[in-house]
Motif scaffolding. Structure first.
Motif, PDB file in Angstrom:
ATOM      1  N   ASN A 192      -5.570   0.449   7.403  1.00 57.47           N
ATOM      2  CA  ASN A 192      -4.105   0.966   7.237  1.00 57.47           C
ATOM      3  C   ASN A 192      -3.798   2.345   7.175  1.00 57.47           C
ATOM      4  OD1 ASN A 192      -3.397  -1.763   6.735  1.00 57.47           O
ATOM      5  ND2 ASN A 192      -3.884  -1.577   4.297  1.00 57.47           N
ATOM      6  N   GLU A 193      -5.040   2.945   7.284  1.00 59.76           N
ATOM      7  CA  GLU A 193      -4.659   4.557   7.631  1.00 59.76           C
ATOM      8  C   GLU A 193      -4.385   4.667   8.943  1.00 59.76           C
ATOM      9  OE1 GLU A 193      -7.627   7.256   5.962  1.00 59.76           O
ATOM     10  OE2 GLU A 193      -6.679   9.020   6.996  1.00 59.76           O
ATOM     11  N   GLN A 194      -3.089   5.351   9.142  1.00 60.45           N
ATOM     12  CA  GLN A 194      -2.669   5.760  10.510  1.00 60.45           C
ATOM     13  C   GLN A 194      -2.988   7.224  10.716  1.00 60.45           C
ATOM     14  OE1 GLN A 194       1.239   4.056  11.047  1.00 60.45           O
ATOM     15  NE2 GLN A 194       0.601   2.185  10.145  1.00 60.45           N
TER      16      GLN A 194
ATOM     17  N   ASN B 172       0.722  -0.928  -0.006  1.00 57.70           N
ATOM     18  CA  ASN B 172       0.084  -0.051   0.026  1.00 57.70           C
ATOM     19  C   ASN B 172       0.675   1.199   0.224  1.00 57.70           C
ATOM     20  OD1 ASN B 172      -2.444  -1.707   0.508  1.00 57.70           O
ATOM     21  ND2 ASN B 172      -1.676  -1.859   2.401  1.00 57.70           N
TER      22      ASN B 172
ATOM     23  N   LEU C 156       4.599   1.365   8.715  1.00 63.82           N
ATOM     24  CA  LEU C 156       5.121   2.436   7.757  1.00 63.82           C
ATOM     25  C   LEU C 156       6.460   2.364   7.517  1.00 63.82           C
ATOM     26  CD1 LEU C 156       2.324   5.084   7.931  1.00 63.82           C
ATOM     27  CD2 LEU C 156       2.389   3.371   6.151  1.00 63.82           C
TER      28      LEU C 156
ATOM     29  N   GLN D 101       3.197  17.357   6.315  1.00 61.46           N
ATOM     30  CA  GLN D 101       3.282  17.987   7.327  1.00 61.46           C
ATOM     31  C   GLN D 101       3.492  19.511   7.222  1.00 61.46           C
ATOM     32  OE1 GLN D 101       6.622  16.480   9.994  1.00 61.46           O
ATOM     33  NE2 GLN D 101       5.413  17.057  11.797  1.00 61.46           N
TER      34      GLN D 101
ATOM     35  N   PHE E 280       8.950   5.044   5.682  1.00 63.31           N
ATOM     36  CA  PHE E 280       8.607   6.375   5.095  1.00 63.31           C
ATOM     37  C   PHE E 280       9.967   6.933   4.332  1.00 63.31           C
ATOM     38  CE2 PHE E 280       5.360   8.580   6.968  1.00 63.31           C
ATOM     39  CZ  PHE E 280       4.893   7.789   8.075  1.00 63.31           C
TER      40      PHE E 280
ATOM     41  N   PHE F  23      -1.667  10.367  13.006  1.00 62.86           N
ATOM     42  CA  PHE F  23      -0.549  10.809  13.681  1.00 62.86           C
ATOM     43  C   PHE F  23      -0.805  11.862  14.797  1.00 62.86           C
ATOM     44  CE2 PHE F  23       3.131   8.385  12.124  1.00 62.86           C
ATOM     45  CZ  PHE F  23       2.656   8.105  10.926  1.00 62.86           C
ATOM     46  N   GLY F  24      -0.280  11.645  16.049  1.00 64.88           N
ATOM     47  CA  GLY F  24      -0.124  12.817  16.923  1.00 64.88           C
ATOM     48  C   GLY F  24       0.813  13.693  16.557  1.00 64.88           C
ATOM     49  N   PRO F  25       0.858  14.780  17.455  1.00 65.24           N
ATOM     50  CA  PRO F  25       1.851  15.920  17.217  1.00 65.24           C
ATOM     51  C   PRO F  25       3.138  15.572  17.495  1.00 65.24           C
ATOM     52  CG  PRO F  25       0.511  16.124  19.410  1.00 65.24           C
ATOM     53  CD  PRO F  25       0.015  14.952  18.850  1.00 65.24           C
TER      54      PRO F  25
ATOM     55  N   PHE G 101       1.316   5.440   0.283  1.00 66.05           N
ATOM     56  CA  PHE G 101       0.622   6.750   0.893  1.00 66.05           C
ATOM     57  C   PHE G 101       1.513   7.849   0.689  1.00 66.05           C
ATOM     58  CE2 PHE G 101      -2.090   4.103   3.893  1.00 66.05           C
ATOM     59  CZ  PHE G 101      -1.217   2.943   3.692  1.00 66.05           C
TER      60      PHE G 101
ATOM     61  N   TYR H 194       2.036  11.587   2.973  1.00 64.25           N
ATOM     62  CA  TYR H 194       1.419  12.159   4.118  1.00 64.25           C
ATOM     63  C   TYR H 194       2.032  13.610   3.956  1.00 64.25           C
ATOM     64  CZ  TYR H 194      -0.012   8.398   6.962  1.00 64.25           C
ATOM     65  OH  TYR H 194      -0.921   7.389   7.487  1.00 64.25           O
TER      66      TYR H 194
ATOM     67  N   LEU I  15      -2.545  12.713   6.333  1.00 60.59           N
ATOM     68  CA  LEU I  15      -2.670  11.907   5.163  1.00 60.59           C
ATOM     69  C   LEU I  15      -3.313  12.844   3.931  1.00 60.59           C
ATOM     70  CD1 LEU I  15      -2.488   9.052   4.046  1.00 60.59           C
ATOM     71  CD2 LEU I  15      -4.710   8.709   4.545  1.00 60.59           C
TER      72      LEU I  15
ATOM     73  N   PHE J  51      10.108   3.579  12.137  1.00 63.35           N
ATOM     74  CA  PHE J  51       9.054   2.718  12.866  1.00 63.35           C
ATOM     75  C   PHE J  51       9.944   1.974  14.166  1.00 63.35           C
ATOM     76  CE2 PHE J  51       6.030  -0.541  13.922  1.00 63.35           C
ATOM     77  CZ  PHE J  51       6.598  -1.798  14.124  1.00 63.35           C
TER      78      PHE J  51
ATOM     79  N   HIS K 148       0.937  18.377  12.685  1.00 64.64           N
ATOM     80  CA  HIS K 148       1.406  17.026  12.626  1.00 64.64           C
ATOM     81  C   HIS K 148       1.241  16.574  11.216  1.00 64.64           C
ATOM     82  CE1 HIS K 148      -2.864  16.894  13.855  1.00 64.64           C
ATOM     83  NE2 HIS K 148      -2.930  16.067  13.114  1.00 64.64           N
ATOM     84  N   LEU K 149       1.812  15.295  10.893  1.00 67.47           N
ATOM     85  CA  LEU K 149       1.591  14.636   9.991  1.00 67.47           C
ATOM     86  C   LEU K 149       0.168  14.285   9.549  1.00 67.47           C
ATOM     87  CD1 LEU K 149       4.534  11.685  10.034  1.00 67.47           C
ATOM     88  CD2 LEU K 149       4.005  13.498   8.169  1.00 67.47           C
TER      89      LEU K 149
ATOM     90  N   GLY L 205      12.854  11.038   7.524  1.00 65.21           N
ATOM     91  CA  GLY L 205      11.559  10.661   7.844  1.00 65.21           C
ATOM     92  C   GLY L 205      11.233   9.706   9.133  1.00 65.21           C
ATOM     93  N   PRO L 206      10.022   9.714   9.490  1.00 57.35           N
ATOM     94  CA  PRO L 206       9.836   8.838  10.774  1.00 57.35           C
ATOM     95  C   PRO L 206      10.362   7.416  10.518  1.00 57.35           C
ATOM     96  CG  PRO L 206       7.832  10.095  10.003  1.00 57.35           C
ATOM     97  CD  PRO L 206       8.890   9.999   8.917  1.00 57.35           C
TER      98      PRO L 206
ATOM     99  N   TYR M 256       6.758   5.730  16.247  1.00 56.62           N
ATOM    100  CA  TYR M 256       7.875   6.176  15.448  1.00 56.62           C
ATOM    101  C   TYR M 256       8.811   7.189  15.890  1.00 56.62           C
ATOM    102  CZ  TYR M 256       4.872   4.271  11.866  1.00 56.62           C
ATOM    103  OH  TYR M 256       3.706   3.279  10.916  1.00 56.62           O
TER     104      TYR M 256
ATOM    105  N   PHE N 236       5.959  13.514   2.689  1.00 60.20           N
ATOM    106  CA  PHE N 236       6.652  12.205   2.961  1.00 60.20           C
ATOM    107  C   PHE N 236       5.811  11.056   2.348  1.00 60.20           C
ATOM    108  CE2 PHE N 236       9.499  13.220   6.521  1.00 60.20           C
ATOM    109  CZ  PHE N 236       8.871  14.496   6.984  1.00 60.20           C
TER     110      PHE N 236
END
Lengths: 116, 115
Positions: free
Chosen positions: B102-104, A32, A104, A38, A106, B106-108, A34, A36, A46, B45, A43-44, B42-43, B35, A90
């Protein structure tokens, strides 16, 4: 192991210019994909995603991306950018295999600066 | 509705100290991810929870890092004997389970600085 490569680290362009950000991934299985975004101080979020079906995906704010399986690419495009599109973008991928758990991977990100 | 929240937003600590970072996922999300995002990258995991159990902790860099999610909701990332290289933004994300989950979201993030 999965890896994601974003070709440009920084992009500077003027309002109304067209934007294309490259993304290539390396993975042997089905994935899949994506994008994203920012925005400064946020925050990030979608932007768009591809799971299956039509390889041309339309997202929010006029963005679209095309999945080209033969090239392992998922490039992001916008025909005419606005100053508010200034952000870091990203590309990310995860595996369709259930056991992989949806984590994920990235890319390194592309900073886009749109000059008014 | 409320999104993913993380506390504290900023944490400054000294080398060798212990820190805890908290994540409150979106209500009803069974999957939770941590992450780490270093400057200019990038982030990356760290760990994934499905419910209360850590389904994948392959991203934890070493045994100084540990995370828990005892009741299947809030999660805490714990870092022992912090090092300067641990300085980064720690991001939490949550998602619904299931094949389309699958959509995640994110927090701040928590910005950790180790002096």
């Amino acid at each position: 192991a999965q890896s994601v490569s974003q070709h440009n680290h920084h992009v500077i362009l003027s309002e109304a210019a067209s934007l294309e950000l490259g993304c290539n991934y390396s993975y042997g299985g089905t994935v899949n994909l994506f994008w994203y975004v920012q925005y400064p101080g946020q925050h990030l979020q979608l932007l768009l995603k591809y799971f299956s079906g039509d390889p041309l995906v339309k997202g929010i704010k006029g963005f679209e991306a095309e999945f080209i399986k033969s090239k392992f690419s998922f490039n992001l495009r916008k025909p005419s950018v606005q100053w508010s599109d200034t952000a870091e973008y990203f590309c990310a991928v995860n595996s369709r295999i259930k056991a992989a758990g949806n984590k994920l991977t990235f890319g390194g990100g592309t900073r886009v600066l749109v000059k008014p | 509705g409320a999104g993913v929240s993380q506390t504290p937003s900023n944490k400054v600590t000294e080398k060798g100290k212990y820190v805890e970072l908290r994540c409150d996922p979106i209500s009803g999300h069974t999957a939770l991810y941590w992450y780490r995002q270093s400057l200019g990258q990038g982030p990356e995991f760290l760990i994934y929870f499905q419910g209360t159990g850590a389904a994948d902790d392959s991203g934890l860099p070493n045994d100084r890092f540990f995370a828990v999610r005892p009741e299947g909701s809030v999660s805490t990332l714990k870092i022992q004997r912090t090092e300067r290289g641990d300085s980064a933004v720690y991001l939490c994300a949550s998602s619904l389970g299931g094949p389309r989950g699958n959509e995640q979201f994110f927090g701040p993030g928590t910005r950790l600085t180790v002096l």
